[in-house]
Structure formats: C-alpha cells, structure tokens
Design a protein around this motif. Structure first.
Motif, PDB file in Angstrom:
ATOM      1  N   ALA A  64       0.642  -6.037  -5.209  1.00  0.00           N
ATOM      2  CA  ALA A  64      -0.279  -5.843  -4.186  1.00  0.00           C
ATOM      3  C   ALA A  64      -1.376  -6.748  -4.569  1.00  0.00           C
ATOM      4  O   ALA A  64      -2.354  -6.386  -5.500  1.00  0.00           O
ATOM      5  CB  ALA A  64      -0.700  -4.274  -4.012  1.00  0.00           C
ATOM      6  N   HIS A 108       0.282  -8.504   4.802  1.00  0.00           N
ATOM      7  CA  HIS A 108      -0.402  -7.182   5.514  1.00  0.00           C
ATOM      8  C   HIS A 108      -1.524  -7.754   6.364  1.00  0.00           C
ATOM      9  O   HIS A 108      -2.048  -8.763   6.453  1.00  0.00           O
ATOM     10  CB  HIS A 108      -0.740  -6.418   4.412  1.00  0.00           C
ATOM     11  N   ARG A 155       4.194  -1.117  10.164  1.00  0.00           N
ATOM     12  CA  ARG A 155       3.668  -0.211   9.410  1.00  0.00           C
ATOM     13  C   ARG A 155       3.468   1.029  10.149  1.00  0.00           C
ATOM     14  O   ARG A 155       2.948   0.999  11.408  1.00  0.00           O
ATOM     15  CB  ARG A 155       2.091  -0.941   9.262  1.00  0.00           C
ATOM     16  N   HIS A 205       7.148   0.202   6.632  1.00  0.00           N
ATOM     17  CA  HIS A 205       6.476   0.315   5.777  1.00  0.00           C
ATOM     18  C   HIS A 205       5.164   1.372   5.969  1.00  0.00           C
ATOM     19  O   HIS A 205       4.674   1.930   7.055  1.00  0.00           O
ATOM     20  CB  HIS A 205       5.202  -0.866   5.700  1.00  0.00           C
ATOM     21  N   SER A 210      -3.893   5.874  -3.053  1.00  0.00           N
ATOM     22  CA  SER A 210      -4.118   5.273  -4.375  1.00  0.00           C
ATOM     23  C   SER A 210      -4.361   6.021  -5.548  1.00  0.00           C
ATOM     24  O   SER A 210      -4.859   7.138  -5.053  1.00  0.00           O
ATOM     25  CB  SER A 210      -5.235   3.981  -4.439  1.00  0.00           C
ATOM     26  N   GLN A 211      -4.264   5.787  -6.872  1.00  0.00           N
ATOM     27  CA  GLN A 211      -4.548   6.481  -7.937  1.00  0.00           C
ATOM     28  C   GLN A 211      -3.698   7.983  -7.847  1.00  0.00           C
ATOM     29  O   GLN A 211      -4.612   8.878  -7.963  1.00  0.00           O
ATOM     30  CB  GLN A 211      -6.034   6.582  -8.120  1.00  0.00           C
ATOM     31  N   GLY A 246       4.736   1.624  -0.145  1.00  0.00           N
ATOM     32  CA  GLY A 246       3.540   1.239  -0.533  1.00  0.00           C
ATOM     33  C   GLY A 246       3.270   1.265  -1.999  1.00  0.00           C
ATOM     34  O   GLY A 246       4.065   1.141  -2.805  1.00  0.00           O
ATOM     35  N   GLY A 247       1.882   1.126  -2.235  1.00  0.00           N
ATOM     36  CA  GLY A 247       1.403   1.114  -3.525  1.00  0.00           C
ATOM     37  C   GLY A 247       0.902   2.622  -3.911  1.00  0.00           C
ATOM     38  O   GLY A 247       1.003   3.463  -3.272  1.00  0.00           O
ATOM     39  N   GLY A 248       0.209   2.404  -4.911  1.00  0.00           N
ATOM     40  CA  GLY A 248      -0.408   3.770  -5.153  1.00  0.00           C
ATOM     41  C   GLY A 248      -0.569   4.645  -6.637  1.00  0.00           C
ATOM     42  O   GLY A 248      -1.082   5.378  -6.748  1.00  0.00           O
ATOM     43  N   PHE A 249       0.691   4.171  -7.550  1.00  0.00           N
ATOM     44  CA  PHE A 249       0.763   4.847  -8.926  1.00  0.00           C
ATOM     45  C   PHE A 249      -0.524   4.829  -9.576  1.00  0.00           C
ATOM     46  O   PHE A 249      -0.967   3.839  -9.569  1.00  0.00           O
ATOM     47  CB  PHE A 249       1.694   4.498  -9.617  1.00  0.00           C
ATOM     48  N   GLU A 290       4.585  -1.156  -3.583  1.00  0.00           N
ATOM     49  CA  GLU A 290       3.617  -2.338  -3.754  1.00  0.00           C
ATOM     50  C   GLU A 290       2.525  -1.797  -4.526  1.00  0.00           C
ATOM     51  O   GLU A 290       1.300  -1.759  -4.432  1.00  0.00           O
ATOM     52  CB  GLU A 290       2.793  -2.297  -2.362  1.00  0.00           C
ATOM     53  N   ARG A 293      -2.842  -1.645  -8.759  1.00  0.00           N
ATOM     54  CA  ARG A 293      -3.573  -1.273  -9.993  1.00  0.00           C
ATOM     55  C   ARG A 293      -2.730  -0.942 -11.115  1.00  0.00           C
ATOM     56  O   ARG A 293      -3.015  -1.346 -12.380  1.00  0.00           O
ATOM     57  CB  ARG A 293      -4.548  -0.271  -9.840  1.00  0.00           C
TER      58      ARG A 293
HETATM   59  C1  PLP Z   1      -4.222  -1.184  -1.748  1.00  0.00           C
HETATM   60  C2  PLP Z   1      -2.834  -1.260  -1.256  1.00  0.00           C
HETATM   61  C3  PLP Z   1      -1.650  -1.189  -2.331  1.00  0.00           C
HETATM   62  C4  PLP Z   1      -1.814  -1.376  -3.720  1.00  0.00           C
HETATM   63  O1  PLP Z   1      -2.488   0.116  -3.921  1.00  0.00           O
HETATM   64  P1  PLP Z   1      -2.705   0.354  -5.747  1.00  0.00           P
HETATM   65  O2  PLP Z   1      -3.422   1.615  -5.865  1.00  0.00           O
HETATM   66  O3  PLP Z   1      -3.535  -0.843  -6.252  1.00  0.00           O
HETATM   67  O4  PLP Z   1      -1.333   0.398  -6.369  1.00  0.00           O
HETATM   68  C5  PLP Z   1      -0.396  -1.233  -1.740  1.00  0.00           C
HETATM   69  N1  PLP Z   1      -0.275  -1.564  -0.382  1.00  0.00           N
HETATM   70  C6  PLP Z   1      -1.048  -1.268   0.366  1.00  0.00           C
HETATM   71  C7  PLP Z   1      -0.719  -1.589   1.868  1.00  0.00           C
HETATM   72  C8  PLP Z   1      -2.397  -1.446   0.290  1.00  0.00           C
HETATM   73  O5  PLP Z   1      -3.388  -1.375   0.941  1.00  0.00           O
END
Ligand code: PLP
Length: 431
Positions: A64, A108, A155, A205, A210-211, A246-249, A290, A293
C-alpha cells in the motif's frame, strides 16, 4: 530495543540499520528521514512467502504505497517482483517514474476523475479497484474507446468495526468507501458490472481499518466477503478469482503495542479462511492483502536537532526540535504514539519528562507528549522511531518549511534517496 534494526553502539549512540544516527545527522543534516531498505524488503518478502505458502500460489501482498511513496520504494518492490496499490495519479506517476511494471499495480481511490481513469488506462494499470457506479461507467466508456477490456475488483464494505481509531476505520457500512453488502448495494453494483462491456470482474476488495493486531477482525471480514462470494456463485454462477482483504496489520510504535509475527498471523488467518470456504462450500479464491505500515513503519526513523528547551515550573517541560507537524502530522491528527530517544545520549538516565514540540506557529504542533529523555542540550539529536509510514507521505510545507530528505540505508551504506527541499523549491511554482 523496540525493533531489531536498532542498537546502541560503544559511544552510547543510537545505531539504525547498522549506521550511527548521529553521524548521519552530521553528514546529511536534520531533520531527515532514514529508511532501512533491507528491512522493507525483508518485511515484504515475509508477506510474499507466508501468503504463497499458506494461502496458495496465486495469493500475494500488494504494498500500500500511500504509506511511503517515492521513486526508490517502487524500485525496491519491483526488485522482489511485488505488486503495489496506488490511490492517486501522483502515486501512479511516481511508480511509472520508477519504471514499475504497471500490470502489477492496483488503482484505488473513492473518487477517481475522468483524467485519473484515462491516465491509469494509458499506463496499463493491471487492476482498477472500482468504488462506485460512476467510475465503473467511465472506465467502461474509455476502455471501449481504446478497444480494451480492463480488469477490475469491486470495493465492498463488509460492515466491520475493528475497534480502532474512527479516522482510520473504513470497513463500516456508513464508510465513504465502497458499496456495503448489508444494504444490497454491493450486489446491485455487481449486477451492473455484469451488464457493463469492456470490464472484466476479477474479484472483491475490503479494507476494514489499520493498526489491527488480532486476526479476528480480518477473519470476520473474510467470512462476510466469502459468504457474499458464495451467494454470487449460487445465484449468478460467478467465480471470484481474487479476494482482497486490504491492509492493516499493526506495528509496534511504543512498548505498549504488542509485537506480532506477521507470518504466523497469516498462517492462522489462512486456516480461518479455509474453514469459511468449507462452511460455504466454495473453492478458495486467491487472497490479496495490502500491507502498508507493517512493511515500512519500523523501517523508518526521523532525526531532529534539539533547539530550545523550557521548564515551566510546576507545569510542564518542552524540548523543541527543528521539524514537527510538517514532517510528522500524526500526533496533531490522531495523537499517535511514538517512541522518542536522544540518539547521542542513549546510555544516560531518562529523567527529563517533556513535550516534544515542533517549530510551526501552531500550539498543536507536537511530536509527542510525556516523553522521558535525558536532560537535553541544544544540538542533541532526537530520534523518533517507527516513522517510515505516513510521515514523509503526509508531510507538508506549512509555514513554508522545506520537507526533509529521505536517506536510504542498504547493507549498512547510507545515500540520498530523496534530496532535501530547498527554499527555491518552495518558490518553484510561484509565478
Ligand atoms: C490505508 C490502506 C491500506 C494500508 O493500511 P496499513 O494500515 O498501512 O497497512 C491498505 N489498503 C487500503 C485500501 C487502504 O486504504
């Protein structure tokens, strides 16, 4: 110390990625962002290997790149054959500038303009992640004019609240992103895609926030998404190729955050995904994730020089640095926690509790409050740890402050990856 690329050398100085941060400060000036390229690669490869091993050959991470976008980062991801997600034409341009293979890019954005769409199609972006019907129709129209079929994902919002900060929480039904499953909007958008020419639907998607340290919110989101995938299969005979979670770990910004093993989390999540697929009687789609961070945050660190300090008898202490919210707006925006240390006094007692303030004319311009460091002197080097994500990429020129450089460190050698902005740069657009 907090991360394995940090240590204290015999001089009592902070070392990062094998270099003495006070030496880097002397050589390149402050403030400066340092990026440990070896750690970026290692983190990304951890995801690549774990996802391939546990989720199947076609499963992979997309970096990401909104977390950290500059030409060199796309070259790094390219080195390991990785994919990226981009959210704006500026990120797209930067990736193209790096020579990135755009068929490995996922585009995106909740409000792509016609010009954005034209640019993405021209550069051969692999997948558009379509947020709404307006964008769908425009992609179809432009793809038709070009005589191509564009691959897309939709999405979708699974309606998950991962209990994190409201501003970085995006998977709820009332989110500004995507079409909610719960209200039937996602199914309607799917039906619309089925009758739209020049687009080919590859999957779905979701990004819940996040976090996040636990796998439960991801597993819950995956379950809702897979139920949707199963419904589309049963009702419309549609086969989903990709499910993007998606992301977020999360990452460890301070000692209060847990340290997690991403490979282990991915293995556990994959077991849950397999179980959901069994429950719904469907073949598991390829999984995409994705991470932003968790790839770059701990691979970054910011160095500043201490200027003024102030002790307000009976109230609080301040230590001011030569940067601030212009290079790290995250405390001002979300009170994000960070770990601050005095890089040239690592073995001294941390008995000076203070607020680290920036140099902007703004009382909210703080890097962190209640920080315990050794009594600082003018000229000391303050290091803020874990700033690789959402610092450089969120930096601004408020108060006409030039952005710091990015000093990349590879195999113990430092070099300039993004040069420091000059005052002339600040006026370069002015007529
Ligand atoms: C911000 C975001 C991410 C990344 O999130 P992290 O917390 O940095 O891993 C991934 N996918 C989408 C759609 C996002 O908006």
């Amino acid at each position: 110390m907090l991360h394995k690329n940090l240590s204290i050398n015999e001089k009592g100085h902070l070392e990062f990625a094998g270099v003495d941060t006070t030496v880097v400060a002397k050589e390149y000036g402050t403030p400066a962002y340092l990026i440990d390229e070896n750690m970026v690669l290692e983190n990304f490869k951890t995801y690549q290997n774990a996802m391939k091993t546990h989720m199947g050959e076609g499963s992979k991470p997309l970096f990401a790149s909104k977390a950290l976008s500059y030409t060199g980062i796309y070259r790094l991801i390219s080195e390991v054959g990785g994919c990226i997600d981009i959210v704006s034409p500026g990120e797209l341009y930067t990736a193209v500038n790096a020579g990135f293979d755009m068929s490995n890019a996922f585009f995106h954005g909740s409000n792509k303009t016609n010009a954005d769409i034209a640019y993405g199609l021209k550069e051969g972006v692999g997948y558009f992640i379509v947020d709404n019907v307006f964008e769908l129709e425009e992609i179809s129209k432009q793809a038709k004019d070009l005589g191509i079929t564009q691959k897309i994902l939709l999405r979708v919002t699974p309606g998950i609240d991962p209990h994190t900060h409201a501003k970085i929480n995006t998977g709820k039904v009332d989110s500004k992103f995507g079409a909610p499953i719960e209200t039937g909007m996602a199914e309607k958008l799917f039906c619309k895609v089925m009758e739209t020419p020049n687009v080919s639907l590859e999957g779905f998607h979701s990004h819940i926030g996040s976090q996040i340290f636990e796998i439960e919110p991801f597993s819950d989101a995956a379950r809702i998404m897979l139920e949707f995938v199963a419904m589309l299969h049963d009702k419309y005979g549609f086969d989903t190729n990709y499910l993007n979670l998606g992301g977020g770990f999360g990452v460890q910004y301070t000692k209060d955050d847990p340290q997690i093993d991403y490979a282990e989390r991915i293995e556990k999540l994959s077991a849950e995904i397999k179980e959901h697929c069994r429950d719904f009687g469907i073949k598991q789609p390829n999984i995409l994730m994705e991470p932003g961070r968790s790839i770059v945050a701990a691979a970054g660190l910011t160095i500043y020089e201490i200027g003024a300090t102030k002790e307000i008898e009976g109230f609080k202490n301040y230590a001011s640095v030569d940067g601030g919210m212009t290079d790290n707006p995250r405390y001002a925006l979300y009170q994000s926690p960070y770990t601050c240390v005095l890089a040239n006094k690592m073995n001294e007692k941390c008995d000076f509790v203070c607020t680290i303030a920036g140099r902007c004319c703004e009382s909210g311009d703080l890097i962190q409050e209640n920080v315990a460091i050794p009594e600082p002197s003018r000229g000391d080097i303050l290091a803020v740890l874990c700033t690789g994500a959402y610092n450089y990429s969120m930096a601004s020129n408020y108060n006409r402050i030039p952005r710091p450089p990015i000093i990349a460190i590879r195999d113990g050698k430092a070099r300039i990856a993004v040069r420091r902005e000059t005052y002339a740069d600040l006026c370069s657009l002015d007529e």
